[in-house]
Write an enzyme that holds these catalytic residues in place. Sequence first.
Site, PDB file in Angstrom:
ATOM      1  N   PHE A  21      -5.165  -3.314   5.092  1.00 24.78           N
ATOM      2  CA  PHE A  21      -4.845  -1.939   5.583  1.00 24.78           C
ATOM      3  C   PHE A  21      -6.056  -1.062   5.464  1.00 24.78           C
ATOM      4  O   PHE A  21      -6.200  -0.195   6.276  1.00 24.78           O
ATOM      5  CB  PHE A  21      -3.995  -1.400   4.215  1.00 24.78           C
TER       6      PHE A  21
ATOM      7  N   HIS B 242       5.210  -6.464  -3.936  1.00 23.00           N
ATOM      8  CA  HIS B 242       5.564  -5.440  -3.178  1.00 23.00           C
ATOM      9  C   HIS B 242       6.661  -5.918  -2.111  1.00 23.00           C
ATOM     10  O   HIS B 242       6.868  -5.523  -1.043  1.00 23.00           O
ATOM     11  CB  HIS B 242       4.179  -4.744  -2.322  1.00 23.00           C
TER      12      HIS B 242
ATOM     13  N   CYS C  14      20.178  -3.796   4.714  1.00 19.34           N
ATOM     14  CA  CYS C  14      20.589  -2.572   5.119  1.00 19.34           C
ATOM     15  C   CYS C  14      20.089  -1.443   4.226  1.00 19.34           C
ATOM     16  O   CYS C  14      20.276  -1.755   2.983  1.00 19.34           O
ATOM     17  CB  CYS C  14      21.920  -2.301   5.181  1.00 19.34           C
TER      18      CYS C  14
HETATM   19  P1  NAD Z   1      -6.516  -3.192   1.412  1.00 22.66           P
HETATM   20  O1  NAD Z   1      -6.176  -3.283   2.722  1.00 22.66           O
HETATM   21  O2  NAD Z   1      -6.418  -1.838   0.530  1.00 22.66           O
HETATM   22  O3  NAD Z   1      -7.708  -3.870   0.812  1.00 22.66           O
HETATM   23  C1  NAD Z   1      -7.890  -5.006   1.166  1.00 22.66           C
HETATM   24  C2  NAD Z   1      -9.424  -5.271   0.342  1.00 22.66           C
HETATM   25  O4  NAD Z   1      -9.848  -6.759   1.018  1.00 22.66           O
HETATM   26  C3  NAD Z   1     -10.591  -4.538   1.152  1.00 22.66           C
HETATM   27  O5  NAD Z   1     -11.087  -4.075  -0.201  1.00 22.66           O
HETATM   28  C4  NAD Z   1     -11.349  -5.663   2.090  1.00 22.66           C
HETATM   29  O6  NAD Z   1     -12.718  -5.564   1.837  1.00 22.66           O
HETATM   30  C5  NAD Z   1     -10.997  -6.999   1.240  1.00 22.66           C
HETATM   31  N1  NAD Z   1     -10.998  -7.962   2.383  1.00 22.66           N
HETATM   32  C6  NAD Z   1     -10.803  -8.040   3.624  1.00 22.66           C
HETATM   33  N2  NAD Z   1     -10.862  -9.216   3.904  1.00 22.66           N
HETATM   34  C7  NAD Z   1     -11.355 -10.176   3.086  1.00 22.66           C
HETATM   35  C8  NAD Z   1     -11.560 -11.550   2.874  1.00 22.66           C
HETATM   36  N3  NAD Z   1     -11.571 -12.271   4.063  1.00 22.66           N
HETATM   37  N4  NAD Z   1     -11.958 -12.065   1.670  1.00 22.66           N
HETATM   38  C9  NAD Z   1     -12.048 -11.137   0.426  1.00 22.66           C
HETATM   39  N5  NAD Z   1     -11.836  -9.854   0.482  1.00 22.66           N
HETATM   40  C10 NAD Z   1     -11.223  -9.245   1.832  1.00 22.66           C
HETATM   41  O7  NAD Z   1      -5.278  -4.094   0.672  1.00 22.66           O
HETATM   42  P2  NAD Z   1      -4.508  -4.287  -0.789  1.00 22.66           P
HETATM   43  O8  NAD Z   1      -5.458  -3.733  -1.685  1.00 22.66           O
HETATM   44  O9  NAD Z   1      -3.673  -5.553  -0.674  1.00 22.66           O
HETATM   45  O10 NAD Z   1      -3.144  -3.075  -0.700  1.00 22.66           O
HETATM   46  C11 NAD Z   1      -2.659  -2.779   0.545  1.00 22.66           C
HETATM   47  C12 NAD Z   1      -1.105  -2.758   0.519  1.00 22.66           C
HETATM   48  O11 NAD Z   1      -1.031  -3.199   1.804  1.00 22.66           O
HETATM   49  C13 NAD Z   1      -0.359  -3.602  -0.457  1.00 22.66           C
HETATM   50  O12 NAD Z   1       0.505  -2.748  -0.740  1.00 22.66           O
HETATM   51  C14 NAD Z   1       0.096  -4.774   0.463  1.00 22.66           C
HETATM   52  O13 NAD Z   1       1.521  -4.736   0.151  1.00 22.66           O
HETATM   53  C15 NAD Z   1      -0.022  -4.317   1.960  1.00 22.66           C
HETATM   54  N6  NAD Z   1      -0.570  -5.175   2.874  1.00 22.66           N
HETATM   55  C16 NAD Z   1      -0.205  -6.661   2.774  1.00 22.66           C
HETATM   56  C17 NAD Z   1      -0.544  -7.312   3.866  1.00 22.66           C
HETATM   57  C18 NAD Z   1      -0.134  -8.762   3.691  1.00 22.66           C
HETATM   58  O14 NAD Z   1       1.284  -9.190   3.142  1.00 22.66           O
HETATM   59  N7  NAD Z   1      -0.791  -9.836   4.231  1.00 22.66           N
HETATM   60  C19 NAD Z   1      -1.393  -7.086   4.799  1.00 22.66           C
HETATM   61  C20 NAD Z   1      -1.836  -5.643   4.926  1.00 22.66           C
HETATM   62  C21 NAD Z   1      -1.394  -4.704   3.825  1.00 22.66           C
END
Ligand code: NAD
Length: 236
Positions: free
Chosen positions: A34, A118, A126
């Site tokens: 995100f 989450h 629904c």
């Molecule tokens: P975030 O996007 O806020 O942060 C992601 C972090 O991961 C960043 O600091 C980034 O630098 C780091 N990052 C990116 N690629 C990386 C890698 N290869 N190795 C190590 N670090 C890496 O995401 P968050 O903190 O998880 O919070 C976001 C919200 O987004 C959560 O509520 C989650 O449910 C949701 N989300 C989930 C998914 C998924 O299920 N894959 C994807 C996007 C967002």
Amino acid sequence: MAELQTLARWIKESSRTVALTGAGMSTESGIPDFRSKSGWWNNIDPATVATVEALEENYELFQSFYAARIGGLRGCKPHRGHQILAEWEQRGFLHSIATQNVDGFHQQAGSKQVCELHGSIRTVRCSTCEQRTELDAFLAGQSCQTCKGRLRPDVVLFGEMLPQEPWQRALADIRSAELVLVIGTSLQVYPVAQLPHMTQGRVAILNYEPTAQDEHFELVIHGKAGELLQQLNTQI
Ligand code: NAD
């Protein structure tokens, strides 16, 4: 890298290690996060779409956002880092995983003890009568067959409470952990961002970029989760 050697030693010494993962755990599988520069979805801030307000007042945008995220999972699969965490659980080096991810990749890779804080994007219900329905009905933009309510994925939206059972389980695991290993999260989403502070054990973070919480960790390692876990795995 000396930090990785230290972390490998901590993992071997710890009788209870809990991983806390975020979207950065899955970017190497091709799922955008995100908050990274490349993470924005079509230049829309997900925090304005993944909300109760969007579900109720802007359903078309809400549905297309989640349909795109669900569609984005097709052709993507867990990477070696997910598998390594699953192997560590089997080998007794990892007690459980608390994850913010909704993609189900930890379970797909074989992890058994997973707290989905989450929710999951792989099931749909629904929003009015709570009845479960097929993912395809949501993707096709249909409404609930029983009550005509709006369909939604089983994820936690901004503005909603976290499901209590996985939260309580994660909290208990982290409280009693000797090591909490945070992987791939900006630690900006509450209440999950508080979890690393709730342990008496050691805390380490593996993240691509610095986070605002780095100073609270005993060990901070910047890099890609999958690559770092593979390097660590050679030492465990
Ligand atoms: P975030 O996007 O806020 O942060 C992601 C972090 O991961 C960043 O600091 C980034 O630098 C780091 N990052 C990116 N690629 C990386 C890698 N290869 N190795 C190590 N670090 C890496 O995401 P968050 O903190 O998880 O919070 C976001 C919200 O987004 C959560 O509520 C989650 O449910 C949701 N989300 C989930 C998914 C998924 O299920 N894959 C994807 C996007 C967002």
